[in-house]
Design a protein around this motif. Structure first.
Motif, PDB file in Angstrom:
ATOM      1  N   ILE A  35       6.702  -5.459  11.819  1.00 30.09           N
ATOM      2  CA  ILE A  35       7.828  -5.057  10.989  1.00 30.09           C
ATOM      3  C   ILE A  35       8.959  -6.071  11.132  1.00 30.09           C
ATOM      4  CG2 ILE A  35       9.656  -3.328  10.718  1.00 30.09           C
ATOM      5  CD1 ILE A  35       7.614  -1.204  11.460  1.00 30.09           C
ATOM      6  N   GLN A  47       2.979  -2.444  15.077  1.00 29.47           N
ATOM      7  CA  GLN A  47       3.524  -1.199  14.569  1.00 29.47           C
ATOM      8  C   GLN A  47       2.616  -0.576  13.499  1.00 29.47           C
ATOM      9  OE1 GLN A  47       6.946   0.014  15.737  1.00 29.47           O
ATOM     10  NE2 GLN A  47       5.853  -1.229  17.239  1.00 29.47           N
ATOM     11  N   VAL A  49       3.115   2.241  10.059  1.00 31.35           N
ATOM     12  CA  VAL A  49       4.085   2.885   9.173  1.00 31.35           C
ATOM     13  C   VAL A  49       3.346   3.901   8.310  1.00 31.35           C
ATOM     14  CG1 VAL A  49       5.777   2.514   7.342  1.00 31.35           C
ATOM     15  CG2 VAL A  49       5.512   0.802   9.148  1.00 31.35           C
ATOM     16  N   ILE A  56       9.092   6.895   3.636  1.00 32.16           N
ATOM     17  CA  ILE A  56       8.546   6.506   4.937  1.00 32.16           C
ATOM     18  C   ILE A  56       8.780   7.701   5.859  1.00 32.16           C
ATOM     19  CG2 ILE A  56       8.726   4.921   6.889  1.00 32.16           C
ATOM     20  CD1 ILE A  56       9.915   2.858   4.940  1.00 32.16           C
ATOM     21  N   VAL A  59       7.325   5.737  11.802  1.00 31.19           N
ATOM     22  CA  VAL A  59       7.201   4.332  12.195  1.00 31.19           C
ATOM     23  C   VAL A  59       7.112   4.301  13.714  1.00 31.19           C
ATOM     24  CG1 VAL A  59       8.295   2.057  12.238  1.00 31.19           C
ATOM     25  CG2 VAL A  59       8.560   3.520  10.220  1.00 31.19           C
ATOM     26  N   ASP A  62       1.460   1.315  17.083  1.00 32.37           N
ATOM     27  CA  ASP A  62       0.253   1.645  16.343  1.00 32.37           C
ATOM     28  C   ASP A  62      -0.586   2.710  17.043  1.00 32.37           C
ATOM     29  OD1 ASP A  62      -1.622   0.685  14.018  1.00 32.37           O
ATOM     30  OD2 ASP A  62      -2.883   0.864  15.801  1.00 32.37           O
ATOM     31  N   VAL A 424      12.868  -0.654   7.260  1.00 35.20           N
ATOM     32  CA  VAL A 424      11.574   0.005   7.419  1.00 35.20           C
ATOM     33  C   VAL A 424      11.710   1.003   8.562  1.00 35.20           C
ATOM     34  CG1 VAL A 424       9.095  -0.316   7.806  1.00 35.20           C
ATOM     35  CG2 VAL A 424      10.433  -2.113   6.657  1.00 35.20           C
ATOM     36  N   LYS A 425      12.056   2.238   8.225  1.00 31.44           N
ATOM     37  CA  LYS A 425      12.212   3.282   9.229  1.00 31.44           C
ATOM     38  C   LYS A 425      12.099   4.648   8.552  1.00 31.44           C
ATOM     39  CE  LYS A 425      17.291   3.046   9.120  1.00 31.44           C
ATOM     40  NZ  LYS A 425      18.501   2.703   9.904  1.00 31.44           N
ATOM     41  N   PRO A 426      11.851   5.699   9.328  1.00 32.14           N
ATOM     42  CA  PRO A 426      11.677   7.027   8.729  1.00 32.14           C
ATOM     43  C   PRO A 426      12.899   7.441   7.910  1.00 32.14           C
ATOM     44  CG  PRO A 426      10.935   7.041  11.004  1.00 32.14           C
ATOM     45  CD  PRO A 426      11.606   5.719  10.784  1.00 32.14           C
ATOM     46  N   ALA A 430       9.918   4.432   0.268  1.00 29.04           N
ATOM     47  CA  ALA A 430       8.676   3.684   0.474  1.00 29.04           C
ATOM     48  C   ALA A 430       8.582   2.557  -0.547  1.00 29.04           C
ATOM     49  CB  ALA A 430       7.484   4.619   0.371  1.00 29.04           C
ATOM     50  N   LEU A 432       8.280  -1.358  -0.240  1.00 28.61           N
ATOM     51  CA  LEU A 432       7.943  -2.296   0.832  1.00 28.61           C
ATOM     52  C   LEU A 432       7.151  -3.472   0.279  1.00 28.61           C
ATOM     53  CD1 LEU A 432       6.652   0.472   3.264  1.00 28.61           C
ATOM     54  CD2 LEU A 432       8.812  -0.763   3.535  1.00 28.61           C
TER      55      LEU A 432
END
Length: 484
Positions: A35, A47, A49, A56, A59, A62, A424-426, A430, A432
């Motif tokens: 990310i 990571q 996602v 999103i 995140v 993995d 890029v986070k909750p 979306a 991207l």
């Protein structure tokens, strides 16, 4: 003893229940990805996602995400870099009603280039663009999220078509009421072709009072500082910001207003009077007032060097319909009429203006990536041009991280939407772009697109290539039909 045993078993089951809980369900998971944290200018490897609908939802590392989540579709992100969707904050649609279909065909070009949001800065098809905005939001038209000014505000009998002409404060009031109430525009665009300077300032002040963001071209008869004080939200085109660095800008504006000098002489004096200390003081004032700058630097560079650069074999021409290409002639012909001195002057001007880019960044002024692509602006190709713009930013002194932020975070910041876009986070949208190269090493990596996610819908490389091929085929058919 039996009671104690039962209690012990119950306790153990309670402790184990989180581990036994069913995995949460998402729609898409991107695994093993790096990310790009644009705000912090760093990467975070390994990571995953999770996307659900247009959001999103998770995140994290993995291994943790793989344990806790399942999804209907998995995208392998190993060796890939995930960034927020790109924004082009200065585009145009226009050329008249007969060009509507050729303009509509530009929309997929933005998506194919990783651009998930565009800001239309007004052309001569404002009603059509407003309709497209609604159709895209409703899902009945494919394209990037479209934010628009609707018709721009101008003076009486302006150069630009499709405008709201105003000659009094009452006219301005009516224009702003229409834009805010009927058209529900995302911001207001104000330009200076024939608009009286005092009405320009009035429109800025009134729009701000109504809670409307404004962008525009600043009349030569005003100083940039006057526009800043009146509440302009973004200055379009770098040369206006450059003018703020002239030590005698106020005297030049006064002389122009009194018609003691023409535009060419005013520009010559502004250039001759540029002073770094004056400029830095002005730019710190921009920052303090929350004023953004959209340089549209590459578009200006293209026009400045039309005498030198041969565009006849540009790959981008294959995506531009014949009627849209015809609108390029206006600027091409104007540039061709210049003599050697005028050509040298425009070369010098673009290089001088570009020097303020790192100065703006140093002063803390947010720099917005916008292309000025669309009709009229020769060889400035929608979609593709944003990559040219951010690469030029890097060449002229911005870091790769600063250039990337101009195309991912500056737009959301200007619209007050950083709670939803630009990271890029909750909880974020979306929107991207999955890249095969690291844009923090070289922002040219924004071209290396593997996958685009827009409103939660995945467009892989094959789908992106199909978009491009379909647009080329449309243009080829239009070209064939246009031949005598």
């Amino acid at each position: 003893m039996k009671q104690l045993f039962a209690t012990l078993v119950s306790s153990l089951l309670a402790l184990a229940s989180p581990a036994l809980a069913a995995p949460k369900q998402g729609d898409v998971v991107i695994r093993h990805v790096t990310i790009v944290d644009v705000e912090a200018a760093k990467t975070v490897a390994g990571q995953a996602v999770v996307l659900k609908g247009g959001d999103i939802v998770a995140v994290g590392a993995d291994a943790v995400i793989a344990k806790d989540w399942r999804a209907g579709r998995t995208i392998e992100g190993k060796g890939r870099y995930l960034i927020p969707g790109l924004w082009d904050m200065h585009v145009h649609f226009g050329g008249g009603p007969e060009l509507i279909e050729e303009n509509r065909a530009l929309l997929p070009l933005y998506v194919a280039n990783g651009i998930t949001t565009i800001r239309d800065c007004s052309g001569d098809l404002p009603e059509q663009v407003l309709a497209w905005r609604g159709e895209i939001a409703a899902g009945s038209l494919f394209g990037p999220r479209l934010l628009t000014s609707g018709a721009k505000i101008e003076g009486i009998a302006p150069v630009w078509k499709g405008t709201i002409e105003v000659g009094s404060t009452a006219d301005v009031d009516a224009a702003l009421d229409r834009l805010k109430t009927r058209d529900k525009v995302d911001f207001v665009k104000i330009t200076d072709s024939t608009l009286k300077p005092e009405l320009f300032l009035y429109a800025l002040t009134k729009a701000k009072a109504l809670g409307l963001r404004t962008s525009g071209h600043i009349p030569m008869a005003l100083t940039v500082d006057q526009a800043v004080d009146a509440g302009i939200s973004s200055i379009e085109h770098l040369d206006y910001a450059y003018n703020a660095g002239a030590k005698d800008e106020a005297a030049i504006a006064a002389d122009f207003l009194a018609k003691r000098i023409d535009r060419a002489e005013a520009n010559r004096r502004l250039d001759a009077g540029f002073d770094r200390d004056t400029a830095m003081a002005a730019y710190r004032r921009f920052a303090a007032k929350g004023v953004f700058v959209t340089p549209t630097l590459n578009g200006s560079r293209i026009i400045a060097y039309l005498d030198r650069d041969d565009h006849s074999k540009d790959a981008g021409l294959a995506y531009i319909g014949p009627k849209l290409r015809k609108t390029y002639d206006w600027r091409i012909e104007r540039a061709a009429k210049a003599d050697a001195a005028a050509i040298a002057a425009r070369h010098k001007q673009i290089e001088d203006v570009a020097t303020i880019l790192p100065m703006l960044a140093e002063a803390g002024v947010p720099i917005i990536a916008g292309t000025d692509a669309g009709f009229l602006n020769s060889y400035n190709y929608p979609g593709f041009g944003l990559h040219d713009e951010v690469e030029l930013f890097q060449q002229k002194g911005l870091t790769p991280a600063q250039a990337l932020a101009s195309a991912t975070r500056a737009g959301p910041a200007w619209f007050g939407q950083l709670d939803r876009y630009g990271a890029v986070k909750p909880g974020m949208a979306a929107d991207l772009v999955l890249l095969t190269k690291n844009p923090l090493e070289d922002v040219a990596a924004t071209r290396a697109i593997d996958t685009v996610v827009m409103r939660g819908t995945v467009q892989d490389r094959a789908a992106l290539d199909k978009m491009l091929a379909e647009t080329r085929a449309k243009v080829a058919a239009w070209n064939a039909a246009a031949k005598p």
